[in-house]
Design an enzyme around this catalytic site. Sequence first.
Site, PDB file in Angstrom:
ATOM      1  N   ASP A  22       2.773  74.774   1.634  1.00 28.80           N
ATOM      2  CA  ASP A  22       3.071  73.432   2.130  1.00 28.80           C
ATOM      3  C   ASP A  22       2.267  72.370   1.371  1.00 28.80           C
ATOM      4  OD1 ASP A  22       4.256  71.550   3.712  1.00 28.80           O
ATOM      5  OD2 ASP A  22       2.990  71.901   5.463  1.00 28.80           O
ATOM      6  N   HIS A  39       6.804  70.030  -6.371  1.00 29.67           N
ATOM      7  CA  HIS A  39       7.409  71.370  -6.390  1.00 29.67           C
ATOM      8  C   HIS A  39       7.219  72.023  -7.769  1.00 29.67           C
ATOM      9  CE1 HIS A  39       8.936  70.445  -2.509  1.00 29.67           C
ATOM     10  NE2 HIS A  39       9.911  69.656  -2.895  1.00 29.67           N
ATOM     11  N   LEU A 133       3.198  95.188  -7.077  1.00 34.15           N
ATOM     12  CA  LEU A 133       3.344  94.179  -6.017  1.00 34.15           C
ATOM     13  C   LEU A 133       4.810  93.969  -5.627  1.00 34.15           C
ATOM     14  CD1 LEU A 133       2.101  91.772  -4.346  1.00 34.15           C
ATOM     15  CD2 LEU A 133       2.590  90.338  -6.349  1.00 34.15           C
TER      16      LEU A 133
HETATM   17  C1  FPP Z   1       6.735  72.618   1.066  1.00 34.70           C
HETATM   18  O1  FPP Z   1       6.135  71.426   0.668  1.00 34.70           O
HETATM   19  C2  FPP Z   1       7.295  73.301  -0.087  1.00 34.70           C
HETATM   20  C3  FPP Z   1       8.603  73.593  -0.262  1.00 34.70           C
HETATM   21  C4  FPP Z   1       9.644  73.246   0.719  1.00 34.70           C
HETATM   22  C5  FPP Z   1       9.083  74.257  -1.478  1.00 34.70           C
HETATM   23  C6  FPP Z   1       8.150  75.257  -2.060  1.00 34.70           C
HETATM   24  C7  FPP Z   1       8.671  75.690  -3.357  1.00 34.70           C
HETATM   25  C8  FPP Z   1       7.947  75.920  -4.470  1.00 34.70           C
HETATM   26  C9  FPP Z   1       6.484  75.838  -4.540  1.00 34.70           C
HETATM   27  C10 FPP Z   1       8.642  76.358  -5.683  1.00 34.70           C
HETATM   28  C11 FPP Z   1       9.050  77.753  -5.428  1.00 34.70           C
HETATM   29  C12 FPP Z   1       9.333  78.472  -6.631  1.00 34.70           C
HETATM   30  C13 FPP Z   1       9.350  79.822  -6.673  1.00 34.70           C
HETATM   31  C14 FPP Z   1       9.738  80.459  -7.917  1.00 34.70           C
HETATM   32  C15 FPP Z   1       8.991  80.672  -5.528  1.00 34.70           C
HETATM   33  P1  FPP Z   1       6.727  70.061   1.255  1.00 34.70           P
HETATM   34  O2  FPP Z   1       7.738  69.555   0.282  1.00 34.70           O
HETATM   35  O3  FPP Z   1       7.220  70.268   2.633  1.00 34.70           O
HETATM   36  O4  FPP Z   1       5.446  69.170   1.237  1.00 34.70           O
HETATM   37  P2  FPP Z   1       5.090  67.987   2.272  1.00 34.70           P
HETATM   38  O5  FPP Z   1       4.842  68.651   3.597  1.00 34.70           O
HETATM   39  O6  FPP Z   1       3.869  67.396   1.679  1.00 34.70           O
HETATM   40  O7  FPP Z   1       6.260  67.058   2.294  1.00 34.70           O
END
Ligand code: FPP
Length: 254
Positions: A22, A39, A133
Amino acid sequence: MTELLAQVDLNRLPRHIAIIMDGNGRWAKERGEDRVYGHYEGVVSVREIVDICGEIGIGHLTLYAFSAENWNRPKAEVDALMELLVNTIRKEVNDLHKNNVKLHVIGDFASLPPMAQKEMGEAMEITAMNTGLNLILALSYSSRQEIVLAARKLADMVVTGTLQPQDIDETLFTRCLDTALFPDPELMIRTSGESRISNFLLFQLAYAELYFTPVHWPDFRKEHLLNALLDYQGRERRFGKTSEQIKNSTTPDV
Ligand code: FPP
């Protein structure tokens, strides 16, 4: 990093770590950037954490990459996330394979765009025989939905006469979940200061140790994971027993 690693007892690692990644959006906004930039940077953290988990011998790592609720985000962000997923898997699959990582997906696979299904499907095929893993990506995942579908599968078996209601137990229920092949997570980490489970592995996290850190996901590095492991190893896991019972037990805690 080496000093921290030396403090971790490699014989008492959790068999399965689950992470709610998050804070990507907030991390980007704090830098005056678009959420999508967060992201992109989050992928760097994913790589680091997959590496360290493989190195120290963690058996299973589940990453909450896209929840069923995330479809409700602005279309541009959803599209960017799906594209990032496809490009990352395409770019990383050879390294994952070289490092003996086996890729899995849980969630509503059919709801992913065709390109994402194709890329993930191929990557799972390429890595299918690996024995290191197990990297489990939760994509379009909703734990409530997973539980409802498990109940439906069992109900179908009862209706067709292949199952008696009294034979439904925790073991059978567990086998109907997307995670049937995996042990329950023993450590759940959520970054970015929120203390919620957000529809993630609700059944499977029953006995997990929960670890919340204020660090935003794009800043989460190997050191942060090792600190979470040290915190986990400092806890007493009682599974409903008393502290005395655990201390007098001859079996190691799990
Ligand atoms: C939450 O942060 C994160 C996500 C919804 C997406 C997570 C995805 C990635 C890190 C990329 C994944 C890639 C792979 C290959 C697994 P948020 O956007 O909700 O953050 P906020 O709470 O600050 O708005």
